[in-house]
Design a protein around this motif. Structure first.
Motif, PDB file in Angstrom:
ATOM      1  N   ILE A   1      44.924 -24.330  43.458  1.00 21.50           N
ATOM      2  CA  ILE A   1      44.512 -23.068  42.827  1.00 21.50           C
ATOM      3  C   ILE A   1      44.128 -23.307  41.372  1.00 21.50           C
ATOM      4  N   ASP A   2      44.953 -24.097  40.660  1.00 19.12           N
ATOM      5  CA  ASP A   2      44.739 -24.322  39.228  1.00 19.12           C
ATOM      6  C   ASP A   2      43.620 -25.308  38.920  1.00 19.12           C
ATOM      7  N   LEU A   3      43.407 -26.267  39.787  1.00 18.90           N
ATOM      8  CA  LEU A   3      42.449 -27.345  39.515  1.00 18.90           C
ATOM      9  C   LEU A   3      41.053 -26.847  39.121  1.00 18.90           C
ATOM     10  N   PRO A   4      40.451 -25.918  39.857  1.00 21.56           N
ATOM     11  CA  PRO A   4      39.128 -25.432  39.441  1.00 21.56           C
ATOM     12  C   PRO A   4      39.171 -24.648  38.122  1.00 21.56           C
ATOM     13  N   LEU A   5      40.303 -23.993  37.844  1.00 21.06           N
ATOM     14  CA  LEU A   5      40.413 -23.177  36.633  1.00 21.06           C
ATOM     15  C   LEU A   5      40.507 -23.996  35.362  1.00 21.06           C
ATOM     16  N   VAL A   6      41.225 -25.127  35.398  1.00 19.76           N
ATOM     17  CA  VAL A   6      41.425 -25.879  34.165  1.00 19.76           C
ATOM     18  C   VAL A   6      40.123 -26.444  33.620  1.00 19.76           C
ATOM     19  N   GLY A   7      39.215 -26.817  34.495  1.00 17.81           N
ATOM     20  CA  GLY A   7      37.902 -27.280  34.027  1.00 17.81           C
ATOM     21  C   GLY A   7      37.147 -26.161  33.333  1.00 17.81           C
ATOM     22  N   GLU A   8      37.204 -24.977  33.903  1.00 17.43           N
ATOM     23  CA  GLU A   8      36.550 -23.819  33.301  1.00 17.43           C
ATOM     24  C   GLU A   8      37.174 -23.490  31.941  1.00 17.43           C
ATOM     25  N   VAL A   9      38.505 -23.500  31.859  1.00 18.57           N
ATOM     26  CA  VAL A   9      39.182 -23.188  30.597  1.00 18.57           C
ATOM     27  C   VAL A   9      38.899 -24.263  29.550  1.00 18.57           C
ATOM     28  N   THR A  10      38.855 -25.526  29.965  1.00 20.66           N
ATOM     29  CA  THR A  10      38.497 -26.608  29.042  1.00 20.66           C
ATOM     30  C   THR A  10      37.140 -26.327  28.405  1.00 20.66           C
ATOM     31  N   ASP A  11      36.161 -25.963  29.225  1.00 16.11           N
ATOM     32  CA  ASP A  11      34.818 -25.658  28.716  1.00 16.11           C
ATOM     33  C   ASP A  11      34.819 -24.423  27.823  1.00 16.11           C
ATOM     34  N   LEU A  12      35.564 -23.395  28.207  1.00 15.48           N
ATOM     35  CA  LEU A  12      35.627 -22.170  27.403  1.00 15.48           C
ATOM     36  C   LEU A  12      36.231 -22.430  26.027  1.00 15.48           C
ATOM     37  N   ILE A  13      37.290 -23.223  25.976  1.00 14.94           N
ATOM     38  CA  ILE A  13      37.909 -23.537  24.682  1.00 14.94           C
ATOM     39  C   ILE A  13      36.939 -24.339  23.818  1.00 14.94           C
ATOM     40  N   TYR A  14      36.276 -25.313  24.395  1.00 12.26           N
ATOM     41  CA  TYR A  14      35.300 -26.120  23.649  1.00 12.26           C
ATOM     42  C   TYR A  14      34.210 -25.225  23.058  1.00 12.26           C
ATOM     43  N   ASP A  15      33.653 -24.346  23.890  1.00 14.73           N
ATOM     44  CA  ASP A  15      32.610 -23.432  23.420  1.00 14.73           C
ATOM     45  C   ASP A  15      33.135 -22.494  22.340  1.00 14.73           C
ATOM     46  N   TYR A  16      34.359 -22.003  22.498  1.00 15.79           N
ATOM     47  CA  TYR A  16      34.962 -21.111  21.508  1.00 15.79           C
ATOM     48  C   TYR A  16      35.099 -21.816  20.152  1.00 15.79           C
ATOM     49  N   VAL A  17      35.568 -23.049  20.179  1.00 15.37           N
ATOM     50  CA  VAL A  17      35.731 -23.823  18.941  1.00 15.37           C
ATOM     51  C   VAL A  17      34.375 -24.038  18.264  1.00 15.37           C
ATOM     52  N   GLU A  18      33.356 -24.313  19.038  1.00 11.28           N
ATOM     53  CA  GLU A  18      32.005 -24.502  18.475  1.00 11.28           C
ATOM     54  C   GLU A  18      31.481 -23.226  17.823  1.00 11.28           C
ATOM     55  N   ARG A  19      31.770 -22.070  18.428  1.00  9.37           N
ATOM     56  CA  ARG A  19      31.285 -20.787  17.900  1.00  9.37           C
ATOM     57  C   ARG A  19      32.162 -20.213  16.783  1.00  9.37           C
TER      58      ARG A  19
ATOM     59  N   PHE B   1      47.565 -37.562  40.692  1.00 11.01           N
ATOM     60  CA  PHE B   1      46.150 -37.692  41.043  1.00 11.01           C
ATOM     61  C   PHE B   1      45.405 -36.390  40.772  1.00 11.01           C
ATOM     62  N   LEU B   2      45.963 -35.277  41.250  1.00 10.87           N
ATOM     63  CA  LEU B   2      45.279 -33.990  41.084  1.00 10.87           C
ATOM     64  C   LEU B   2      45.309 -33.492  39.644  1.00 10.87           C
ATOM     65  N   ALA B   3      46.487 -33.497  39.027  1.00 12.17           N
ATOM     66  CA  ALA B   3      46.661 -32.865  37.716  1.00 12.17           C
ATOM     67  C   ALA B   3      46.192 -33.730  36.559  1.00 12.17           C
ATOM     68  N   ASP B   4      46.096 -35.024  36.758  1.00 12.42           N
ATOM     69  CA  ASP B   4      45.718 -35.902  35.651  1.00 12.42           C
ATOM     70  C   ASP B   4      44.386 -36.609  35.926  1.00 12.42           C
ATOM     71  N   PHE B   5      44.356 -37.435  36.961  1.00 14.63           N
ATOM     72  CA  PHE B   5      43.160 -38.239  37.234  1.00 14.63           C
ATOM     73  C   PHE B   5      41.919 -37.375  37.475  1.00 14.63           C
ATOM     74  N   MET B   6      42.046 -36.386  38.347  1.00 16.13           N
ATOM     75  CA  MET B   6      40.877 -35.549  38.654  1.00 16.13           C
ATOM     76  C   MET B   6      40.380 -34.783  37.427  1.00 16.13           C
ATOM     77  N   VAL B   7      41.304 -34.358  36.583  1.00 13.52           N
ATOM     78  CA  VAL B   7      40.925 -33.567  35.408  1.00 13.52           C
ATOM     79  C   VAL B   7      40.391 -34.452  34.290  1.00 13.52           C
ATOM     80  N   ARG B   8      41.074 -35.541  33.968  1.00 17.23           N
ATOM     81  CA  ARG B   8      40.693 -36.342  32.807  1.00 17.23           C
ATOM     82  C   ARG B   8      39.670 -37.422  33.102  1.00 17.23           C
ATOM     83  N   LYS B   9      39.647 -37.952  34.306  1.00 13.99           N
ATOM     84  CA  LYS B   9      38.734 -39.056  34.617  1.00 13.99           C
ATOM     85  C   LYS B   9      37.506 -38.603  35.398  1.00 13.99           C
ATOM     86  N   VAL B  10      37.714 -37.762  36.415  1.00 19.13           N
ATOM     87  CA  VAL B  10      36.597 -37.345  37.262  1.00 19.13           C
ATOM     88  C   VAL B  10      35.805 -36.216  36.609  1.00 19.13           C
TER      89      VAL B  10
END
Length: 186
Positions: A90-108, A37-46
């Motif tokens: 601890i990791d849950l809030p970070l993975v969303g931030e890293v997902t966004d950072l990687i996306y932005d990095y790829v765009e730039r 629920f935490l590592a998959d559903f919250m990250v990929r669906k929510v």
């Protein structure tokens, strides 16, 4: 769940549209379901905000404690579940931030040169250096690639063991990211 419970669930879901929690009680909530629920559903669906992810981690920790106190979870199950939730909250809030950072990095930093090979897969992070990741194909165990060029900010926030969804291309001796998906705290 054992085989009989699985068959019962599948039958009632197909015939009556029942959901898992319509059939089974809290005694069936174990560490693996909580982690999924935490590592998959919250990250990929929510894909919620940092605040939502922090709150979810705290609430799940309280739920695990409640399940244990009410006798729905044995000692060993409680120890495993509470340890998993502590790590994931601890990791849950970070993975969303890293997902966004990687996306932005790829765009730039688009890959504008020819590449000799590419892979589109889920990868486990197996090694991190400033500005570089080494990855192992999640489905083809043992197939490692690296170094994958990223920003030092991204590499400083990543953790060995996380899973990333990427399309990567080899350009010379390094790999570059063509497209990115979610980062999962596994």
């Amino acid at each position: 769940m054992n085989r009989a419970e699985t068959e019962r669930y599948e039958e009632l879901e197909a015939s009556e549209g029942k959901q898992f929690w319509d059939i089974f009680g809290p005694e069936h909530l174990r560490s693996s379901e909580i982690s999924d629920f935490l590592a998959d559903f919250m990250v990929r669906k929510v894909v919620g905000s940092r605040t939502l992810m922090e709150t979810t981690g705290r609430v799940m920790y309280k739920l695990v404690k409640w399940l244990y106190e009410k006798g729905y979870m044995p000692d060993k199950g409680y120890e495993e579940a509470s340890e998993n939730v502590k790590e994931l909250k601890i990791d849950l809030p970070l993975v969303g931030e890293v997902t966004d950072l990687i996306y932005d990095y790829v765009e730039r930093h688009p890959v504008e040169t020819r590449y000799t090979s590419d892979l589109d897969a889920y990868f486990d992070i197996v090694k991190i250096e400033p500005g570089k990741l080494w990855l192992e194909d999640y489905l083809e165990s043992g197939k490692c690639i690296g170094s994958v060029v990223i920003s030092e900010e991204i590499s400083s926030k990543c953790k060995v063991g996380w899973t990333v969804s990427l399309w990567v291309a080899k350009t010379g001796k390094v790999w570059r990211i063509l497209e990115s998906g979610n980062v999962l705290p596994r």
